[in-house]
Every structure is written in structure tokens, then in C-alpha cells.
Write a protein that holds these residues in place. Structure first.
Motif, PDB file in Angstrom:
ATOM      1  N   SER A 215       6.941 -39.282   9.840  1.00  0.00           N
ATOM      2  CA  SER A 215       7.172 -39.168   8.390  1.00  0.00           C
ATOM      3  C   SER A 215       5.969 -38.592   7.643  1.00  0.00           C
ATOM      4  O   SER A 215       6.104 -38.160   6.499  1.00  0.00           O
ATOM      5  CB  SER A 215       7.537 -40.536   7.807  1.00  0.00           C
ATOM      6  N   ASP A 216       4.810 -38.548   8.289  1.00  0.00           N
ATOM      7  CA  ASP A 216       3.598 -38.105   7.600  1.00  0.00           C
ATOM      8  C   ASP A 216       3.228 -36.647   7.847  1.00  0.00           C
ATOM      9  O   ASP A 216       2.577 -36.023   7.018  1.00  0.00           O
ATOM     10  CB  ASP A 216       2.407 -38.979   8.013  1.00  0.00           C
TER      11      ASP A 216
ATOM     12  N   ALA B 288      -5.044 -37.136   6.442  1.00  0.00           N
ATOM     13  CA  ALA B 288      -4.543 -38.508   6.518  1.00  0.00           C
ATOM     14  C   ALA B 288      -4.319 -38.929   7.970  1.00  0.00           C
ATOM     15  O   ALA B 288      -4.636 -40.061   8.358  1.00  0.00           O
ATOM     16  CB  ALA B 288      -3.246 -38.646   5.726  1.00  0.00           C
ATOM     17  N   ALA B 289      -3.789 -38.016   8.785  1.00  0.00           N
ATOM     18  CA  ALA B 289      -3.591 -38.315  10.209  1.00  0.00           C
ATOM     19  C   ALA B 289      -4.928 -38.578  10.887  1.00  0.00           C
ATOM     20  O   ALA B 289      -5.053 -39.496  11.711  1.00  0.00           O
ATOM     21  CB  ALA B 289      -2.853 -37.169  10.895  1.00  0.00           C
TER      22      ALA B 289
ATOM     23  N   PHE C 230       3.566 -40.595  13.468  1.00  0.00           N
ATOM     24  CA  PHE C 230       3.296 -39.529  12.497  1.00  0.00           C
ATOM     25  C   PHE C 230       4.529 -38.781  12.009  1.00  0.00           C
ATOM     26  O   PHE C 230       4.393 -37.858  11.206  1.00  0.00           O
ATOM     27  CB  PHE C 230       2.304 -38.515  13.104  1.00  0.00           C
TER      28      PHE C 230
ATOM     29  N   ASN D  59      -1.423 -33.370   5.097  1.00  0.00           N
ATOM     30  CA  ASN D  59      -1.484 -34.669   5.739  1.00  0.00           C
ATOM     31  C   ASN D  59      -2.329 -34.702   7.003  1.00  0.00           C
ATOM     32  O   ASN D  59      -2.432 -35.738   7.639  1.00  0.00           O
ATOM     33  CB  ASN D  59      -0.073 -35.165   6.030  1.00  0.00           C
TER      34      ASN D  59
END
Length: 185
Positions: free
Chosen positions: A69-70, A34-35, A67, A31
Motif C-alpha cells: 500500500s505504500d 518512507a520505505a 510495502f 514513498n
């Protein structure tokens, strides 16, 4: 030395350290990319991160909310360390360097693509296949950015090699040829 080069030099050791910690813990942080995309596409978040007036505690709390949950625990802790060290303002560059190093270790070729309009899925796949053939790599990752100024077509940058198939590039080439042949008139 330009400000961009200085920032990259500062970011490099953080990216290397993060990569070492990830490798040592056998943790896979899928992730992080994605971040990075969230940060890249949110002007409000970038302004917040870069605001020197805001306290470290406030920045940490907001980053945790955004962030939590990611990101895995290791990545989240890394973000918080960057806040403590006063380096959260260069998180984009650090994460880009981290991903670049990770891809290099994994033998993944990164191609920076500028295009005038978005690619269709079939064009995207075809471009990946062509780059695999060109580079002899088994894995290719495209970083695609839309740049309408290209008028049409696209440019690809792989390392220091640039392939310009844009209408803007062709027009510049024509102008250059016309200027060099001006003595014939």
C-alpha cells in the motif's frame, strides 16, 4: 578496501539504474524515503532481509505485504528485482544512494545532523534556514539522528564539511589544547 566501500560500489549502479527508470517513466516515488525509514527502524525486517536461508519467494511475499500500500508499482518491482538478483540485503544502501542522486539532481542539500536531544519544530526550521544561507541552496533536507553521547549540542555534516557544536566536541578540543600545552607545566 573496506566492506562498507565495497557495498557502496555495488549499490551505486543499482541506485543509478533505479533513478534512470524513474526519470524515464516520469514516475514520482515519494514513498521511497518512507520505505527506507521503515527498513532502518525495524531490526526484524533487516534480519529477515539479510537471512540467506529464507527463499526468494518468501522474501518477495513478505515485502509485498509490508510495502504494497505504500510503494508504487515501479518501486515494488525494483524491490522484487533486488530479491531475484540477491541484492536485497543491501537495499538500505541502494535506497540511500538513490535518494542522494535524486536530491543532487534536484539541487537539494543533504545535511546529516547528530543531536543529543530532538529539535523542536522551530529549532528544526531555524537550522534549515541557517544551512540555506551557508550553502546558498534553496532546498535543504535534514537527516537527524539522536546521539546522547554528544552530551549537549549537535554536529552537522554537509558533504565533507563538519560543524561540531556539541559539548563532547568542545571537551575533546579542550583536552587536545591541554595535552599540547603540557610542556608548560
Amino acid at each position: 578496501m573496506s566492506n562498507k566501500n565495497l557495498t557502496a560500489k555495488i549499490a551505486q549502479p543499482y541506485a543509478e539504474a533505479f533513478l534512470e527508470v524513474v526519470k524515464a517513466s516520469s514516475c514520482v516515488n515519494k514513498n521511497v524515503d518512507a520505505a527506507l525509514q521503515v527498513i532502518n527502524h525495524s531490526q526484524e525486517l533487516k534480519s529477515f532481509i539479510n537471512n540467506p536461508i529464507l527463499s526468494s519467494n518468501l522474501k518477495k511475499n513478505i515485502l509485498k505485504k509490508i510495502f504494497f500500500s505504500d510503494l508504487d508499482r515501479l518501486s515494488m518491482n525494483f524491490f522484487l528485482v533486488l530479491v531475484d538478483k540477491g541484492r536485497i540485503n543491501i537495499i538500505q544502501i541502494i535506497l540511500e544512494k538513490y535518494l542522494e542522486l535524486g536530491y543532487k539532481i534536484s539541487s537539494i542539500i543533504i545535511a546529516e545532523v547528530l543531536t543529543s536531544i530532538p529539535f523542536t519544530p522551530s529549532q528544526h526550521d531555524l537550522l534549515i534556514d541557517k544551512i540555506k544561507i551557508m550553502t546558498g541552496s534553496k532546498q535543504v533536507r535534514l537527516n537527524i539522528n539522536i546521539k546522547p553521547e554528544l552530551i549537549g549540542g549537535f554536529t552537522i555534516q554537509i558533504g565533507s564539511k563538519i560543524i561540531d557544536r556539541s559539548l563532547q566536541g568542545q571537551l575533546k578540543q579542550i583536552a587536545s589544547h591541554l595535552e599540547s600545552d603540557s610542556y608548560l607545566l
